[in-house]
Design a protein around this motif. Structure first.
Motif, PDB file in Angstrom:
ATOM      1  N   THR A 134      23.763  33.360  36.995  1.00 26.89           N
ATOM      2  CA  THR A 134      23.608  32.185  37.861  1.00 26.89           C
ATOM      3  C   THR A 134      22.302  32.255  38.632  1.00 26.89           C
ATOM      4  OG1 THR A 134      25.992  31.948  38.094  1.00 26.89           O
ATOM      5  CG2 THR A 134      24.637  30.905  39.771  1.00 26.89           C
ATOM      6  N   ASP A 194      19.117  29.682  38.306  1.00 23.26           N
ATOM      7  CA  ASP A 194      18.499  29.020  39.464  1.00 23.26           C
ATOM      8  C   ASP A 194      16.989  29.229  39.458  1.00 23.26           C
ATOM      9  OD1 ASP A 194      20.941  28.124  40.348  1.00 23.26           O
ATOM     10  OD2 ASP A 194      21.231  29.741  41.801  1.00 23.26           O
ATOM     11  N   GLN A 231      14.079  26.317  39.218  1.00 18.19           N
ATOM     12  CA  GLN A 231      13.039  26.232  40.240  1.00 18.19           C
ATOM     13  C   GLN A 231      11.634  26.281  39.643  1.00 18.19           C
ATOM     14  OE1 GLN A 231      13.821  29.411  43.046  1.00 18.19           O
ATOM     15  NE2 GLN A 231      15.927  28.717  43.396  1.00 18.19           N
TER      16      GLN A 231
END
Length: 262
Positions: free
Chosen positions: A192, A196, A200
């Motif tokens: 996870t 992320d 980004q």
């Protein structure tokens, strides 16, 4: 070498997913009767069903081991174990100046005190029976304190100190206490985190994972994240009868990140 843990009961904290679940699966595959632990009953039940499907001897106990009350409840439900794997842990990248006291205390309670309390509860029985295994799942971050999460690194160093101190209490017995130090490992939680990072930075997950290793763990010899099974393999060995001469050790499964010969 065939590892046979038949007749042994193993408790793996924080084992509903990730490294802990892989360890539970590995121990069960070697014949141990395994107890799954997590905070929520639903997740514990789901993890038990997952292993039961492979014919494993497994049951679950929901308890929050980050609290004294949770540890007490777990020990009341399971008074004795032969193998204790202190795996429950949390991590969170956060700048040092943004880490409040509450986070320091929370990390210490989860990552350190859970293992302290459960070892205090179970180790005396191991010593009386003259056989037992306690394994702390530390991290290479306990040796290389990460600037992006100093509080996490400090708790992993503390685990190493606790494990070594407890090992001193086993002198002359068939009980061992060791630590295993994973490096970056592609567990669900880390996956996870990497996803992320990928979002980004406009990268694929594979690109984000490779860049993380290059930027934050450049000394890695394997130059990749380890799998949860690779970490579990080390733990299963340390928990075995065959590992009887391994005691008080900090065993590295971190892909060669720590640049030292010892």
């Amino acid at each position: 070498m065939k590892i046979d843990l038949s007749g042994k009961t193993a408790l793996v904290t924080g084992s509903t997913a990730g490294i802990g679940h892989a360890i539970a699966k590995g121990l069960a595959g070697s014949g141990a009767s395994v107890v799954i632990n997590g905070r929520g009953q639903d997740k514990v039940d789901a993890a038990v069903r997952k292993l039961e499907g492979s014919g494993a001897k497994v049951r679950g106990i929901a308890a929050d081991v980050s609290t004294a009350a949770g540890c007490k409840a777990l020990v009341a439900a399971l008074p004795d174990v032969d193998i204790l794997v202190n795996n429950a842990g949390i991590f969170e990248p956060k700048g040092f100046f943004e880490i409040p006291d509450e986070d320091w205390i929370r990390f210490f309670e989860v990552n350190v005190m859970s293992g302290v309390r459960l070892s205090r509860a179970y180790m005396q029985g191991m010593l009386k029976r003259n056989w037992g295994r306690i394994v702390f799942i530390s991290s290479e971050s306990g040796l290389n304190i990460p600037a992006e999460m100093i509080h996490y690194g400090v708790t992993k160093t503390a685990q190493l100190a606790v494990a070594r101190g407890l090992a001193q209490l086993t002198q002359g017995t068939a009980v061992t206490v060791n630590s295993v130090l994973p490096g970056p490992t592609m567990s669900e939680g880390v996956e996870t985190f990497v996803k992320d990072l990928a979002r980004q930075n406009g990268q694929s997950v594979d690109e984000a994972a490779a860049n993380f290793v290059r930027q934050h763990r450049p000394s890695s010899l394997i130059q990749r994240f380890a799998s949860v099974e690779e970490i579990a393999n080390m733990v299963v060995f340390v928990a075995s009868k065959e590992a009887s001469a391994t005691n008080g050790a900090a065993l590295r499964a971190e892909g060669g990140i720590v640049n030292t010969i010892a």
